[in-house]
Design a protein around this motif. Structure first.
Motif, PDB file in Angstrom:
ATOM      1  N   SER A 123       8.742   3.631  -0.799  1.00  0.00           N
ATOM      2  CA  SER A 123       8.624   4.002  -2.211  1.00  0.00           C
ATOM      3  C   SER A 123       8.845   2.766  -3.075  1.00  0.00           C
ATOM      4  O   SER A 123       9.568   1.841  -2.682  1.00  0.00           O
ATOM      5  CB  SER A 123       9.652   5.071  -2.547  1.00  0.00           C
ATOM      6  OG  SER A 123       9.321   6.245  -1.843  1.00  0.00           O
ATOM      7  N   ASP A 124       8.223   2.763  -4.229  1.00  0.00           N
ATOM      8  CA  ASP A 124       8.229   1.685  -5.241  1.00  0.00           C
ATOM      9  C   ASP A 124       7.121   0.661  -5.016  1.00  0.00           C
ATOM     10  O   ASP A 124       6.838  -0.125  -5.919  1.00  0.00           O
ATOM     11  CB  ASP A 124       9.567   0.905  -5.338  1.00  0.00           C
ATOM     12  CG  ASP A 124      10.769   1.780  -5.627  1.00  0.00           C
ATOM     13  OD1 ASP A 124      10.570   3.000  -5.801  1.00  0.00           O
ATOM     14  OD2 ASP A 124      11.886   1.250  -5.666  1.00  0.00           O
ATOM     15  N   GLU A 125       6.506   0.667  -3.805  1.00  0.00           N
ATOM     16  CA  GLU A 125       5.418  -0.297  -3.606  1.00  0.00           C
ATOM     17  C   GLU A 125       4.251   0.068  -4.529  1.00  0.00           C
ATOM     18  O   GLU A 125       4.003   1.239  -4.795  1.00  0.00           O
ATOM     19  CB  GLU A 125       4.919  -0.251  -2.149  1.00  0.00           C
ATOM     20  CG  GLU A 125       5.863  -0.906  -1.168  1.00  0.00           C
ATOM     21  CD  GLU A 125       5.321  -0.891   0.274  1.00  0.00           C
ATOM     22  OE1 GLU A 125       4.099  -0.744   0.468  1.00  0.00           O
ATOM     23  OE2 GLU A 125       6.143  -1.037   1.192  1.00  0.00           O
ATOM     24  N   ILE A 126       3.545  -0.984  -4.979  1.00  0.00           N
ATOM     25  CA  ILE A 126       2.341  -0.787  -5.794  1.00  0.00           C
ATOM     26  C   ILE A 126       1.125  -1.131  -4.941  1.00  0.00           C
ATOM     27  O   ILE A 126       1.094  -2.189  -4.313  1.00  0.00           O
ATOM     28  CB  ILE A 126       2.349  -1.711  -7.046  1.00  0.00           C
ATOM     29  CG1 ILE A 126       3.631  -1.534  -7.860  1.00  0.00           C
ATOM     30  CG2 ILE A 126       1.085  -1.502  -7.874  1.00  0.00           C
ATOM     31  CD1 ILE A 126       3.625  -0.474  -8.904  1.00  0.00           C
ATOM     32  N   HIS A 127       0.178  -0.232  -4.899  1.00  0.00           N
ATOM     33  CA  HIS A 127      -1.076  -0.481  -4.176  1.00  0.00           C
ATOM     34  C   HIS A 127      -2.241  -0.173  -5.104  1.00  0.00           C
ATOM     35  O   HIS A 127      -2.140   0.725  -5.945  1.00  0.00           O
ATOM     36  CB  HIS A 127      -1.172   0.413  -2.937  1.00  0.00           C
ATOM     37  CG  HIS A 127      -0.148   0.080  -1.889  1.00  0.00           C
ATOM     38  ND1 HIS A 127      -0.341  -0.905  -0.946  1.00  0.00           N
ATOM     39  CD2 HIS A 127       1.088   0.587  -1.667  1.00  0.00           C
ATOM     40  CE1 HIS A 127       0.733  -0.986  -0.172  1.00  0.00           C
ATOM     41  NE2 HIS A 127       1.624  -0.086  -0.586  1.00  0.00           N
ATOM     42  N   THR A 128      -3.325  -0.908  -4.907  1.00  0.00           N
ATOM     43  CA  THR A 128      -4.524  -0.635  -5.702  1.00  0.00           C
ATOM     44  C   THR A 128      -5.545   0.073  -4.812  1.00  0.00           C
ATOM     45  O   THR A 128      -5.900  -0.426  -3.743  1.00  0.00           O
ATOM     46  CB  THR A 128      -5.119  -1.951  -6.256  1.00  0.00           C
ATOM     47  OG1 THR A 128      -4.100  -2.598  -7.025  1.00  0.00           O
ATOM     48  CG2 THR A 128      -6.321  -1.675  -7.145  1.00  0.00           C
ATOM     49  N   SER A 129      -5.995   1.231  -5.242  1.00  0.00           N
ATOM     50  CA  SER A 129      -6.908   2.031  -4.423  1.00  0.00           C
ATOM     51  C   SER A 129      -8.292   1.380  -4.392  1.00  0.00           C
ATOM     52  O   SER A 129      -8.581   0.482  -5.191  1.00  0.00           O
ATOM     53  CB  SER A 129      -7.019   3.450  -4.975  1.00  0.00           C
ATOM     54  OG  SER A 129      -7.836   3.460  -6.143  1.00  0.00           O
ATOM     55  N   ARG A 130      -9.123   1.843  -3.490  1.00  0.00           N
ATOM     56  CA  ARG A 130     -10.497   1.351  -3.371  1.00  0.00           C
ATOM     57  C   ARG A 130     -11.226   1.429  -4.705  1.00  0.00           C
ATOM     58  O   ARG A 130     -12.040   0.568  -5.040  1.00  0.00           O
ATOM     59  CB  ARG A 130     -11.220   2.199  -2.320  1.00  0.00           C
ATOM     60  CG  ARG A 130     -12.634   1.769  -2.053  1.00  0.00           C
ATOM     61  CD  ARG A 130     -13.304   2.697  -1.040  1.00  0.00           C
ATOM     62  NE  ARG A 130     -14.691   2.298  -0.886  1.00  0.00           N
ATOM     63  CZ  ARG A 130     -15.163   1.621   0.152  1.00  0.00           C
ATOM     64  NH1 ARG A 130     -14.379   1.307   1.152  1.00  0.00           N
ATOM     65  NH2 ARG A 130     -16.427   1.263   0.200  1.00  0.00           N
ATOM     66  N   ALA A 131     -10.897   2.459  -5.493  1.00  0.00           N
ATOM     67  CA  ALA A 131     -11.552   2.635  -6.794  1.00  0.00           C
ATOM     68  C   ALA A 131     -10.899   1.783  -7.889  1.00  0.00           C
ATOM     69  O   ALA A 131     -11.289   1.856  -9.047  1.00  0.00           O
ATOM     70  CB  ALA A 131     -11.529   4.116  -7.186  1.00  0.00           C
ATOM     71  N   GLY A 132      -9.881   0.984  -7.517  1.00  0.00           N
ATOM     72  CA  GLY A 132      -9.271   0.068  -8.495  1.00  0.00           C
ATOM     73  C   GLY A 132      -8.166   0.686  -9.324  1.00  0.00           C
ATOM     74  O   GLY A 132      -7.820   0.165 -10.382  1.00  0.00           O
ATOM     75  N   VAL A 133      -7.593   1.782  -8.851  1.00  0.00           N
ATOM     76  CA  VAL A 133      -6.509   2.436  -9.589  1.00  0.00           C
ATOM     77  C   VAL A 133      -5.172   1.969  -9.001  1.00  0.00           C
ATOM     78  O   VAL A 133      -4.985   2.000  -7.771  1.00  0.00           O
ATOM     79  CB  VAL A 133      -6.646   3.984  -9.485  1.00  0.00           C
ATOM     80  CG1 VAL A 133      -5.523   4.669 -10.249  1.00  0.00           C
ATOM     81  CG2 VAL A 133      -8.017   4.427  -9.991  1.00  0.00           C
ATOM     82  N   ARG A 134      -4.267   1.544  -9.886  1.00  0.00           N
ATOM     83  CA  ARG A 134      -2.964   1.039  -9.419  1.00  0.00           C
ATOM     84  C   ARG A 134      -2.001   2.205  -9.216  1.00  0.00           C
ATOM     85  O   ARG A 134      -1.769   3.000 -10.132  1.00  0.00           O
ATOM     86  CB  ARG A 134      -2.395   0.032 -10.423  1.00  0.00           C
ATOM     87  CG  ARG A 134      -3.196  -1.279 -10.467  1.00  0.00           C
ATOM     88  CD  ARG A 134      -2.704  -2.188 -11.583  1.00  0.00           C
ATOM     89  NE  ARG A 134      -1.335  -2.647 -11.335  1.00  0.00           N
ATOM     90  CZ  ARG A 134      -1.002  -3.656 -10.523  1.00  0.00           C
ATOM     91  NH1 ARG A 134      -1.950  -4.317  -9.883  1.00  0.00           N
ATOM     92  NH2 ARG A 134       0.248  -4.009 -10.369  1.00  0.00           N
ATOM     93  N   ILE A 135      -1.454   2.261  -8.021  1.00  0.00           N
ATOM     94  CA  ILE A 135      -0.622   3.408  -7.646  1.00  0.00           C
ATOM     95  C   ILE A 135       0.771   2.956  -7.249  1.00  0.00           C
ATOM     96  O   ILE A 135       0.919   2.025  -6.454  1.00  0.00           O
ATOM     97  CB  ILE A 135      -1.282   4.129  -6.438  1.00  0.00           C
ATOM     98  CG1 ILE A 135      -2.557   4.815  -6.909  1.00  0.00           C
ATOM     99  CG2 ILE A 135      -0.353   5.149  -5.788  1.00  0.00           C
ATOM    100  CD1 ILE A 135      -3.592   4.868  -5.858  1.00  0.00           C
ATOM    101  N   ARG A 136       1.765   3.599  -7.789  1.00  0.00           N
ATOM    102  CA  ARG A 136       3.137   3.356  -7.317  1.00  0.00           C
ATOM    103  C   ARG A 136       3.501   4.455  -6.334  1.00  0.00           C
ATOM    104  O   ARG A 136       3.347   5.646  -6.634  1.00  0.00           O
ATOM    105  CB  ARG A 136       4.127   3.335  -8.483  1.00  0.00           C
ATOM    106  CG  ARG A 136       5.597   3.341  -7.987  1.00  0.00           C
ATOM    107  CD  ARG A 136       6.596   2.924  -9.059  1.00  0.00           C
ATOM    108  NE  ARG A 136       6.544   3.757 -10.246  1.00  0.00           N
ATOM    109  CZ  ARG A 136       7.226   4.918 -10.379  1.00  0.00           C
ATOM    110  NH1 ARG A 136       7.976   5.378  -9.405  1.00  0.00           N
ATOM    111  NH2 ARG A 136       7.126   5.601 -11.508  1.00  0.00           N
ATOM    112  N   VAL A 137       3.965   4.051  -5.165  1.00  0.00           N
ATOM    113  CA  VAL A 137       4.386   5.021  -4.165  1.00  0.00           C
ATOM    114  C   VAL A 137       5.685   5.657  -4.637  1.00  0.00           C
ATOM    115  O   VAL A 137       6.631   4.958  -5.006  1.00  0.00           O
ATOM    116  CB  VAL A 137       4.582   4.339  -2.788  1.00  0.00           C
ATOM    117  CG1 VAL A 137       5.103   5.342  -1.754  1.00  0.00           C
ATOM    118  CG2 VAL A 137       3.280   3.707  -2.309  1.00  0.00           C
ATOM    119  N   GLY A 138       5.699   6.998  -4.628  1.00  0.00           N
ATOM    120  CA  GLY A 138       6.906   7.699  -5.058  1.00  0.00           C
ATOM    121  C   GLY A 138       7.641   8.339  -3.902  1.00  0.00           C
ATOM    122  O   GLY A 138       8.847   8.573  -3.960  1.00  0.00           O
ATOM    123  N   ASN A 139       6.895   8.611  -2.826  1.00  0.00           N
ATOM    124  CA  ASN A 139       7.502   9.262  -1.663  1.00  0.00           C
ATOM    125  C   ASN A 139       6.563   9.065  -0.477  1.00  0.00           C
ATOM    126  O   ASN A 139       5.424   9.528  -0.498  1.00  0.00           O
ATOM    127  CB  ASN A 139       7.694  10.757  -1.948  1.00  0.00           C
ATOM    128  CG  ASN A 139       8.493  11.449  -0.854  1.00  0.00           C
ATOM    129  OD1 ASN A 139       8.448  11.053   0.315  1.00  0.00           O
ATOM    130  ND2 ASN A 139       9.228  12.474  -1.220  1.00  0.00           N
TER     131      ASN A 139
END
Ligand SMILES: [Zn+2]
Length: 505
Positions: A320-336
């Motif tokens: 959790s807390d890692e930031i990943h960018t999806s294939r579509a370019g959306v920035r996602i913070r892992v929450g769980n």
């Protein structure tokens, strides 16, 4: 692979009880053949439970053992599953008694148009033997030698043929679903699919660099498992191209989490057992492809992606807390990290969207199928899948149609709808993040716990740019099968592939 190799025993159509070479007669209807009327009357006279429990006795008239597994008294709220259950129970009792060649009398029903097909499927349910037992103990690979079916309709042969095609798909789904975390680890699912679905076009993404670049959310989940070569993840694309120009395109993505430890948000307190079944979505998609491959629809194009990954825990775990960018370019913070199902499917779903657009595929309809949330279980209850259409699929009346079809073929659905607040829930909280992948409470304690992931999948794949008002509306349906695919340690049901096949093929 021939369909016979996927069936639990030889199945044949019987015309007459006396000539069927059976060793037991299985009856589920209260209306019985003339030779049995008197004896059934006698049993009823002294046994008040005769029409509500399973009995086994000998018919003097027919000189044949009989298993009577009566169809439950029907209220307005019962559905065709009542027939399936009675048939399954009759076979269960016959097998327990040691019979090897049962003859099942398949009744018709005025109320349920598909009662015969569903009864046959109910009987076949009972004959499934888990793949590891078949492989490890070949002498136990079949529960019976032969199943005979007496169906008094001119369509008998067609009904049985259809049931066997559907059953071959359910066998594939059950095999992948039931296999333990090692037997059905991602590389071994690839081997299984190569063997069973050899005639379909195939592309397997297993190269780590490609996964990291093109399927970054999947790669995050795969990071810990990738340390163990036999657990390494892969996305298996399968394609069926119809002989005629396609009228529509089905694009199905399945969650294939071969074992879900929860990741670093580890499942504690004894709730991890059973998590080898977290691959039943991908299993259902593979089973559906088996049916497609048998039925060979003339003008339906089908592309599937099995997202096979193990959510392991270790020094390489995503957290959790890692930031990943999806294939579509959306920035996602892992929450769980236990919300890995949506992560492992999102980029494959995005790829499907791109394929539909790039190749201008006709009338594309995207799906995700997953044992996704505990919330689906408390909200729908055991045995029910949940279908959630996006706006475009909803406008076409899709989920309601799927529900109606599922109801008439013994694979019922609840229909859920998306609300604006399901999308709002996922929105990033601070600068630098577009979307938060999950909150840190179990879905069962989160209101709208099964709808929110569907919104997430729309948001992180760019499907939100293909709504009703867009230049290119795309249909998308998320199906949560957490409540319908299996109740551990029961054998997986293979839901919802019969409903999907009957609705879409
Ligand atoms: Zn999980």
């Amino acid at each position: 692979m021939g369909i016979e190799r996927l069936l639990p025993c030889s199945v044949k159509v019987a015309k007459l009880i006396q000539k069927s070479s059976c060793d037991v007669l299985c009856i589920i209807d209260r209306q019985v053949p003339p030779e049995l009327v008197e004896q059934f009357g006698e049993c009823r006279a002294f046994d008040k439970a005769f029409d509500s429990v399973v009995s086994c006795f000998k018919s003097q008239q027919l000189n044949l053992p009989v298993v009577y597994s009566p169809i439950q008294e029907l209220s307005d709220y019962h559905d065709v599953r009542t027939y399936q259950k009675a048939a399954a129970k009759s076979l269960e009792r016959a097998i327990k008694a040691g019979f090897k060649s049962p003859l099942l009398l398949v009744p018709a029903s005025k109320r349920f148009a598909n009662a015969e097909l569903c009864t046959v499927l109910g009987a076949l349910d009972q004959l499934y033997v888990p793949i590891q037992l078949r492989e490890d103990v070949p002498e136990q690979a079949k529960r019976i030698a032969q199943l005979s079916l007496l169906i008094e309709t001119p369509r008998a042969e067609d009904i049985i043929k259809e049931a066997l095609v559907l059953e071959s798909g359910r066998m594939v789904a059950r095999d992948i679903g039931v296999g333990d975390p090692e037997r059905m680890a991602p590389p071994r699912v690839e081997d299984y699919v190569n063997n069973v679905l050899s005639s379909l076009k195939k592309e397997v993404i297993s190269d780590l660099d490609v996964l990291q670049k093109d399927y970054p959310l999947f790669a995050a989940v795969n990071r810990a498992a990738n340390q163990v070569s036999r657990h390494r993840g892969r996305i298996i694309f399968l394609e069926y191209v119809p002989p005629k120009p396609a009228r529509k395109t089905l694009m199905l993505v399945g969650k294939g989490v071969t074992y879900d430890t929860g990741g670093a948000d580890i499942k504690a307190g004894g709730v991890m057992a059973g998590m080898s079944r977290d691959k039943c979505g991908a299993a259902a998609v593979a089973g559906f492809m088996q049916i497609v491959n048998e039925q060979k629809p003339a003008d339906v194009h089908v592309i599937a992606a099995l997202c096979m990954v193990r959510n392991s825990v270790g020094e390489e775990s995503y957290v959790s807390d890692e930031i990943h960018t999806s294939r579509a370019g959306v920035r996602i913070r892992v929450g769980n990290t236990d919300a890995e199902g949506r992560m492992c499917m999102a980029d494959a779903l995005c790829r499907m969207k791109e394929i539909a657009i790039e190749r201008q595929l006709p009338d594309p309809h995207l799906f995700t199928i997953a044992t996704l949330t505990g919330h689906a279980c408390i909200s729908a209850g055991d045995g029910y899948s949940i279908a959630i259409d996006n706006s475009v699929a909803q406008k076409a009346g899709h989920a309601r149609l799927l529900q109606e079809t599922g109801q008439s073929f013994g694979e019922p659905f609840e229909v859920s709808v998306l609300r604006p607040d399901d999308f709002d829930f996922n929105k990033g909280k601070v600068i630098g993040e577009d979307i938060v992948q999950a909150n840190n409470a179990p879905s069962t304690r989160t209101p709208r716990g099964h709808q929110i992931p569907a919104a997430f999948l729309i948001q992180v794949t760019g499907l939100d740019k293909h709504g009703l008002e867009s230049n290119l509306p795309i249909k998308y349906t998320h199906i949560d099968i957490a409540a319908s695919a299996c109740v551990f340690p029961e054998i997986p049901t293979a839901a919802p592939i019969v409903a999907l096949a009957k609705t879409h093929l």
